[in-house]
Design a protein around this motif. Structure first.
Motif, PDB file in Angstrom:
ATOM      1  N   PHE A 117       0.838  -1.195   0.000  1.00  0.00           N
ATOM      2  CA  PHE A 117       0.000   0.000   0.000  1.00  0.00           C
ATOM      3  C   PHE A 117       0.877   1.252   0.000  1.00  0.00           C
ATOM      4  O   PHE A 117       1.998   1.247   0.510  1.00  0.00           O
ATOM      5  N   PRO A 118       0.371   2.347  -0.599  1.00  0.00           N
ATOM      6  CA  PRO A 118       1.054   3.635  -0.527  1.00  0.00           C
ATOM      7  C   PRO A 118       0.638   4.377   0.736  1.00  0.00           C
ATOM      8  O   PRO A 118      -0.472   4.190   1.256  1.00  0.00           O
ATOM      9  N   SER A 119       1.516   5.231   1.231  1.00  0.00           N
ATOM     10  CA  SER A 119       1.174   6.005   2.413  1.00  0.00           C
ATOM     11  C   SER A 119       2.088   7.227   2.469  1.00  0.00           C
ATOM     12  O   SER A 119       2.745   7.578   1.496  1.00  0.00           O
ATOM     13  N   THR A 120       2.113   7.873   3.649  1.00  0.00           N
ATOM     14  CA  THR A 120       2.985   9.026   3.875  1.00  0.00           C
ATOM     15  C   THR A 120       3.773   8.806   5.150  1.00  0.00           C
ATOM     16  O   THR A 120       3.199   8.445   6.191  1.00  0.00           O
ATOM     17  N   LEU A 121       5.094   8.959   5.053  1.00  0.00           N
ATOM     18  CA  LEU A 121       5.939   8.941   6.248  1.00  0.00           C
ATOM     19  C   LEU A 121       5.885  10.348   6.829  1.00  0.00           C
ATOM     20  O   LEU A 121       6.454  11.278   6.273  1.00  0.00           O
ATOM     21  N   GLU A 122       5.165  10.491   7.930  1.00  0.00           N
ATOM     22  CA  GLU A 122       4.863  11.815   8.466  1.00  0.00           C
ATOM     23  C   GLU A 122       6.028  12.434   9.229  1.00  0.00           C
ATOM     24  O   GLU A 122       6.338  13.614   9.092  1.00  0.00           O
ATOM     25  N   ARG A 123       6.684  11.628  10.056  1.00  0.00           N
ATOM     26  CA  ARG A 123       7.784  12.152  10.866  1.00  0.00           C
ATOM     27  C   ARG A 123       8.614  10.965  11.366  1.00  0.00           C
ATOM     28  O   ARG A 123       8.240   9.806  11.188  1.00  0.00           O
ATOM     29  N   SER A 124       9.744  11.297  11.993  1.00  0.00           N
ATOM     30  CA  SER A 124      10.624  10.237  12.491  1.00  0.00           C
ATOM     31  C   SER A 124      11.356  10.709  13.729  1.00  0.00           C
ATOM     32  O   SER A 124      11.456  11.914  14.004  1.00  0.00           O
ATOM     33  N   ASN A 125      11.874   9.743  14.473  1.00  0.00           N
ATOM     34  CA  ASN A 125      12.720  10.008  15.627  1.00  0.00           C
ATOM     35  C   ASN A 125      13.821   8.959  15.617  1.00  0.00           C
ATOM     36  O   ASN A 125      13.627   7.840  16.081  1.00  0.00           O
ATOM     37  N   GLU A 126      14.955   9.316  14.996  1.00  0.00           N
ATOM     38  CA  GLU A 126      16.063   8.389  14.772  1.00  0.00           C
ATOM     39  C   GLU A 126      15.566   7.190  13.957  1.00  0.00           C
ATOM     40  O   GLU A 126      15.198   7.350  12.803  1.00  0.00           O
ATOM     41  N   ASN A 127      15.498   5.995  14.556  1.00  0.00           N
ATOM     42  CA  ASN A 127      15.084   4.835  13.767  1.00  0.00           C
ATOM     43  C   ASN A 127      13.602   4.486  13.939  1.00  0.00           C
ATOM     44  O   ASN A 127      13.143   3.430  13.498  1.00  0.00           O
ATOM     45  N   ILE A 128      12.839   5.376  14.568  1.00  0.00           N
ATOM     46  CA  ILE A 128      11.392   5.198  14.710  1.00  0.00           C
ATOM     47  C   ILE A 128      10.701   6.114  13.705  1.00  0.00           C
ATOM     48  O   ILE A 128      10.952   7.327  13.693  1.00  0.00           O
ATOM     49  N   VAL A 129       9.839   5.547  12.857  1.00  0.00           N
ATOM     50  CA  VAL A 129       9.121   6.368  11.884  1.00  0.00           C
ATOM     51  C   VAL A 129       7.621   6.197  12.083  1.00  0.00           C
ATOM     52  O   VAL A 129       7.152   5.152  12.560  1.00  0.00           O
ATOM     53  N   PHE A 130       6.897   7.228  11.695  1.00  0.00           N
ATOM     54  CA  PHE A 130       5.448   7.262  11.868  1.00  0.00           C
ATOM     55  C   PHE A 130       4.817   7.365  10.482  1.00  0.00           C
ATOM     56  O   PHE A 130       5.019   8.353   9.767  1.00  0.00           O
ATOM     57  N   VAL A 131       4.070   6.339  10.113  1.00  0.00           N
ATOM     58  CA  VAL A 131       3.485   6.232   8.777  1.00  0.00           C
ATOM     59  C   VAL A 131       1.968   6.282   8.889  1.00  0.00           C
ATOM     60  O   VAL A 131       1.365   5.597   9.724  1.00  0.00           O
TER      61      VAL A 131
END
Length: 207
Positions: free
Chosen positions: A66-80
């Motif tokens: 599926f397509p999505s958006t990677l909204e933000r990150s914190n080092e190796n943690i990402v929020f999709v």
């Protein structure tokens, strides 16, 4: 979202649409919320702006994409962002026909050891087989897994430029070369359809 593939603990592959080149990330879904997924990646992600991302969740028999958006990150943690239901697709593993294709190519390294390559760094290789999903190449050089490279290939009298990521590196002791299993990244639908048609015709020739 009630989806048996989007579950905490499942592995997930992300292809962040940064050009050039698309950036692959491997990770595990740590938490699921109504609006987003929390994914722990094997490497740090440093982009600050939201980016479009293609997500792949492998399973035993099928693959969830599926397509999505990677909204933000914190080092190796990402929020999709949680995908829309209608955008989630399930496909069979090994969906694409793989055919032999012995062709010499010149490859240009784009990313190695998670670092962008500055300047032209080229190596010679031979394509051993190809599908719409990826390519197997042999080279005297050992290219680390997760490295990204580009190459040009003529198909049906037209030159195509492909970008691929090394996902497997094996030593062929008999031929004294390294064989690299690679996945295509950043491949648009039109070029993938061309590859599907080409591989289908080549496969029919050998039957």
């Amino acid at each position: 979202m009630n989806n048996p593939y989007i579950k905490e603990g499942n592995s997930i592959k992300l292809e962040v649409n940064i050009i050039p080149p698309p950036q692959p990330l491997d990770g595990v879904i740590e938490n699921i919320f109504d609006d987003y997924l929390v994914i722990k990646c094997t490497h740090s992600y440093i982009q600050k702006e939201p980016q479009k991302v293609s997500c792949t969740i492998p399973h035993n028999e099928k693959v969830c994409m599926f397509p999505s958006t990677l909204e933000r990150s914190n080092e190796n943690i990402v929020f999709v962002s949680m995908p829309e239901v209608h955008t989630v697709k399930l496909i069979q593993r090994r969906q694409y026909v793989r055919v032999p294709l012995i062709t010499d190519i010149t490859c240009y390294l784009l990313v190695i050891n998670n670092t962008a390559v500055i300047g032209d760094k080229a190596f010679s290789a031979t394509i051993k087989n190809i599908s719409a999903g990826g390519v197997l190449i042999a080279s005297k050089l050992s290219i680390p897994e997760q490295s990204i490279f580009g190459f040009e290939l003529k198909i049906e009298d037209k030159n195509f430029v492909f970008t691929a990521c090394v996902v497997r590196n094996m030593k062929n002791h008999q031929d004294q070369v390294f064989e690299h299993g690679c996945e295509f990244i950043g491949l648009d639908d039109k070029d993938r359809e061309t590859l599907i048609s080409f591989c289908s015709r080549e496969n029919n020739k050998v039957k």
